[in-house]
Design an enzyme around this catalytic site. Structure first.
Site, PDB file in Angstrom:
ATOM      1  CE  LYS A  59      -3.862   1.997   2.524  1.00  0.00           C
ATOM      2  NZ  LYS A  59      -5.219   1.364   3.451  1.00  0.00           N
TER       3      LYS A  59
ATOM      4  CB  ILE B  11      -5.534   6.601   3.944  1.00  0.00           C
ATOM      5  CG1 ILE B  11      -4.341   7.958   3.461  1.00  0.00           C
ATOM      6  CG2 ILE B  11      -5.556   5.165   3.633  1.00  0.00           C
ATOM      7  CD1 ILE B  11      -3.176   7.357   4.266  1.00  0.00           C
TER       8      ILE B  11
ATOM      9  CB  ILE C  50      -7.971   3.459  11.057  1.00  0.00           C
ATOM     10  CG1 ILE C  50      -7.835   3.918  11.980  1.00  0.00           C
ATOM     11  CG2 ILE C  50      -8.902   4.111  10.276  1.00  0.00           C
ATOM     12  CD1 ILE C  50      -7.510   5.011  12.392  1.00  0.00           C
ATOM     13  N   GLY C  51     -10.835   1.124  10.038  1.00  0.00           N
ATOM     14  CA  GLY C  51     -11.989   1.157  10.074  1.00  0.00           C
ATOM     15  C   GLY C  51     -12.670   0.524   8.899  1.00  0.00           C
ATOM     16  N   GLY C  52     -12.126  -0.884   8.532  1.00  0.00           N
ATOM     17  CA  GLY C  52     -12.292  -1.322   7.843  1.00  0.00           C
ATOM     18  C   GLY C  52     -11.369  -1.962   6.603  1.00  0.00           C
ATOM     19  CB  SER C  53      -8.456   0.151   5.502  1.00  0.00           C
ATOM     20  OG  SER C  53      -9.315   1.955   5.448  1.00  0.00           O
TER      21      SER C  53
ATOM     22  CB  SER D 225      -8.199   3.265   2.774  1.00  0.00           C
ATOM     23  OG  SER D 225      -7.482   2.520   3.645  1.00  0.00           O
TER      24      SER D 225
END
Lengths: 570, 570
Positions: free
Chosen positions: A153, A202, A249-252, A228
């Site tokens: 990434k 991101i 950090i939230g589902g990335s 992301s």
């Protein structure tokens, strides 16, 4: 935000001055693809439809695998990490052969899905030659990832290579240090051929930025690859790399893995290193990001994690990492899985509900698995509303100040999902006291999860996202994944073997009345916006969650589950 | 703060209404001491001088050990954790005998040093009897701390017992849950007979509160026992408990251990559980508190940690704890120790500098130890000034709002060191952005410490505090300890075997010119306030620091060091 819905950081005139830099950056990707093999490149561009077609039609881009020779298809399609390293040891394959095949697959992936930001083709070839020489000289592999092609990434610092994290203003940023994960993967023998796309800031569950544009879903190109880490999901699903190294950090990691039918792991925080990367998150501790891999099989996630942690020892480089070995799993003979059909806040789309039902039906038949229905004892709609609202506030606890300061120097326009994200906490900076209070609530939830649920259960099975692979720009609700970032319990996402079906999945279920439910299901006027036609080709993936630091057990249980479900390597 | 230096939370009239509650609370302690053994209590009060005398004279309170019988003195004075458990197994001692001896020693400790907030005498006796019965019935110990008497810092929740953390307003707080550490110590077989004093706000390196008053140093009663775990240091140094279970966010285990010539460990965060305790720190993550033990020997610190972690498994109860076993130490044959004589910000008092010099002189002779002088490459005065200033700002990042909200309901007066603490960050609440920035600086320091120092060194040896045991109310500078809380590297404090000497330690060294140096050495008018006469009887202790999560190695290296120095069990 001004009245016309624009932010003061946006400045079209300033942004236009970055045009030449952006063009040069993208031209470099084309130049590298062409230079590698002009004939092959020509063949690919002739075969793969235009961006317009790919963006509007549900093209299955995996059919372009046939642009590779059958030998190349075998290398990138059939050989696991274990196969690749073993065949190098035995002399059947060289790192160079593997790398060249993967470069070709990455070129196909790029032309079909626009997943790559920066190619590293000369570096990859040189590295492969060095690995081959080392093996020839010593009869030994450099490490457990010798000759294994890993995509990175882009926001991970790469020494002396432009690193933007998709912030246009960072197009002069050439880091002097490199991400600790790159140092470690290097030590293990990995080859890097690409750095992949992430969305603006991101912070979308989608992948669209102002430098390289939008990334597409390989399984249905008009759909989103998630985000992301959507550059990673697209390239891995296209067989363009063995493992994609993403972050979450939230589902990335999980949304991209789910949208492209891959396996993805969001480890407990501090097991893999986050050190030396570019993001707006520095110093934010309320919800801590993690790096995590996407791969085509659960066995490869397992061996990748084992190699990274046990051989890589990230704590030797990064003092934030916990020195916990990737241990042998400790599964009970019979595992007890709590199933959450619905998070009680946003009703999943029909394909997802069907995916959970069909999966549970198969697992229930297995004598080694006990299923417990969680919805009756789960948090209520009101409780989940408050938890998710707090969750969102923590993402934007600084009132987006750092993000805005990173966009402002380029004046780049803010994309729709960026603006969606920026309103998470109402756009206001929390006070330190307010932040502490929400942290306290989060910590209480972590404890309650252990005492109330994981005292009895081994794992929790739930949707990864409210829908199958999403329409671009429509990944609005993060709750199914972000809940577990807030609590910091590790999860694996795995394909359920279920795909959206226009007929089976047409009926809108009874809906709840809260604002998040409406945001997902309804248009501005309150009418239903869900349209089964839009999701053709979208796979459904589920999420298995375990206790903190028991990442190994979540992986091991997923092995058991996919073996029952008959899910093969992708 | 108003102009007369009072805070709006202070309200003498309101505070007066708490008088009866405070009196009843303190009377309970006296009643329990008397009820346990009226004759013994009478003998003690007759022998031990009045509070006035103890507060003004440098009384060595350890001479009151002779109030115990020689058998009792042997139990509390000579037997280690290993001895105690083994003698119970062999039938030479019962848990009840041990507990009774320790209750007596605790009564002497209380009368001499005022270290106890709440006695648990009936509970301790009942528990001891149950332990004896269990051993009799099963021929087994409950666990590795069977019959070992542990004192508990009062702010740890104790189920259904008033828990105030020294906040007068919390005199109606009877927690329904208990600290996870208490659950674990219970499981291991420990006996609890006392809950000990902490200062107001739990934020002094001293121990003085509005409920039980001031705690004294056993070695010289007019000096401070340190803080905030000063009740623990006083009781352990008085042989009133085997281990004191304290906590540390800026030096609160280490300053007390140093001031009373004990061993104290500040583990890496999240190795021991902090769960279910009362403090103002909930949700504050910039500098994370830890619990840690104080003991009379390094071997006992080691066995206590091993028992707590490996048998207690705190991660089963507290999801914030890292599941890292207390492993066998991994020391190289020759250990390399960097020595910091001075932190380049506040020059230590002469006794401390002499303590470091004498220690280094002895260690340098040992072929297994390599000494490196760190001051030439350490952070400059300017850098240390900025680091310490940031450190202080992080302690009070919420502008003291939570603290004030906990004091306000009682109107209790704020003590001098409380006001000192409240001015750490200028009294202002940081913005979330400002907080993130300082966190980022902290994280960069953590990495730099690993790369620049611990890549070469195994350990860093430094003063624990700028002076020997301090005058009450004068522990103004936290830098020698708080630096390591900021960085979260673990340390052990150990006695150097050096005591302040009025003649040897009279000369004021050349001083630096910064504000922290002046705060420590000078009075308001700029004259030198340091007076060698004030520190009679004060011991000097040093601090050994190791890599994050390598607590075991710091303990093991301390064993080696104290063996070279010839430091015996206290």
């Amino acid at each position: 935000m001004t009245q016309d819905n624009s932010y003061p950081s946006e400045d079209a005139v300033k942004f236009a001055t970055f045009g030449p830099k952006i063009d040069a950056y993208n031209k470099d990707a084309v130049d590298q693809m062409q230079a590698f093999d002009p004939e092959f490149y020509k063949k690919c561009t002739a075969a793969i439809p235009s961006a317009e077609v790919l963006d509007s039609d549900p093209v299955d881009a995996t059919k372009f695998w046939n642009l590779l020779s059958s030998e190349e298809q075998n290398i990138v399609g059939n050989l696991t990490i274990a196969d690749l390293t073993q065949k190098q040891l035995s002399g059947e394959l060289t790192a160079l052969q593997i790398t060249e095949a993967y470069i070709k697959a990455a070129i196909v992936a790029q032309l079909a899905t626009n997943c790559v930001m920066q190619f590293l083709i000369p570096e990859a070839l040189q590295r492969a030659r060095e690995l081959d020489q080392y093996l020839k000289d010593t009869q030994k592999l450099v490490g457990p990832l010798h000759g294994v092609v890993v995509s990175l990434k882009e926001h991970m610092n790469y020494k002396n290579k432009m690193t933007t994290a998709s912030y246009v203003a960072y197009m002069d940023n050439f880091p002097e240090n490199e991400a600790v994960s790159i140092t470690i993967l290097n030590k293990l023998g990995a080859v890097f051929h690409t750095r992949t796309a992430q969305p603006q800031g991101i912070m979308h569950l989608d992948t669209w930025n102002n430098i390289t544009g939008r990334t597409r879903n390989p399984l249905s190109t008009r759909l989103s690859p998630g985000g992301s880490s959507g550059g990673e999901s697209a390239i891995v699903a296209m067989h363009g790399s063995v493992v994609g190294h993403g972050s979450d950090i939230g589902g990335s990691v999980r949304a991209p893995a789910a949208f492209t039918n891959l396996f993805g792991l969001r480890p407990t925080t501090r097991r893999l290193s986050l050190m030396n990367g570019l993001s707006s998150g520095k110093g934010q501790e309320s919800i801590v990001a993690v790096q995590g891999p996407l791969a085509r099989s659960i066995d490869e996630l397992d061996s990748y994690m084992k190699a990274y942690i046990n051989e890589g020892k990230p704590w030797l480089y990064d003092p934030m990492c916990v020195p916990i070995e990737w241990r042998k799993e400790q599964l009970p003979a019979k595992i007890k899985i709590g199933v959450l059909y619905d998070d009680n806040l946003v009703t999943p789309f029909p394909a997802v509900s069907r995916g959970v039902r069909e999966t549970v039906a198969k697992l229930s038949k297995c004598p080694d698995i006990e299923i417990v229905e969680l919805n009756p004892t789960w948090y209520s709609e009101k409780e989940m509303f408050d938890i998710y609202t707090a969750n969102l506030k923590l993402y934007t606890c600084d009132g987006n100040k750092v993000q805005l300061s990173m966009w402002a120097p380029s004046g780049e326009p803010l994309l729709p999902l960026t603006k969606h994200y920026m309103k998470f906490g109402g756009g206001e900076e929390l006070s330190v006291c307010g932040n502490k209070e929400l942290n306290g609530m989060r910590d209480a939830l972590r404890v309650e999860m252990l005492q109330k649920y994981f005292s009895d259960l081994d794992f929790i099975l739930s949707p990864t996202y409210n829908g199958p692979a999403e329409i671009p720009g429509q990944s609005l609700y993060w709750g199914y994944t972000s809940f577990w970032n807030l609590l910091d319990y590790p999860n694996v996402v795995f394909p359920a073997g279920v795909y959206h079906d226009v007929e089976k999945d047409a009926v809108v279920p009874e809906l709840k009345n809260n604002a998040y439910e409406k945001m997902v299901w309804c248009d501005d006027k309150g009418g239903i916006k869900y349209n089964a036609e839009s999701y053709v080709g979208g796979p459904v993936a589920l999420q298995l969650t375990g206790k903190r630091y028991c990442d190994e057990d979540v992986v091991a249980a997923t092995k058991k589950i996919v073996s029952i479900l008959g899910i093969e390597r992708r």
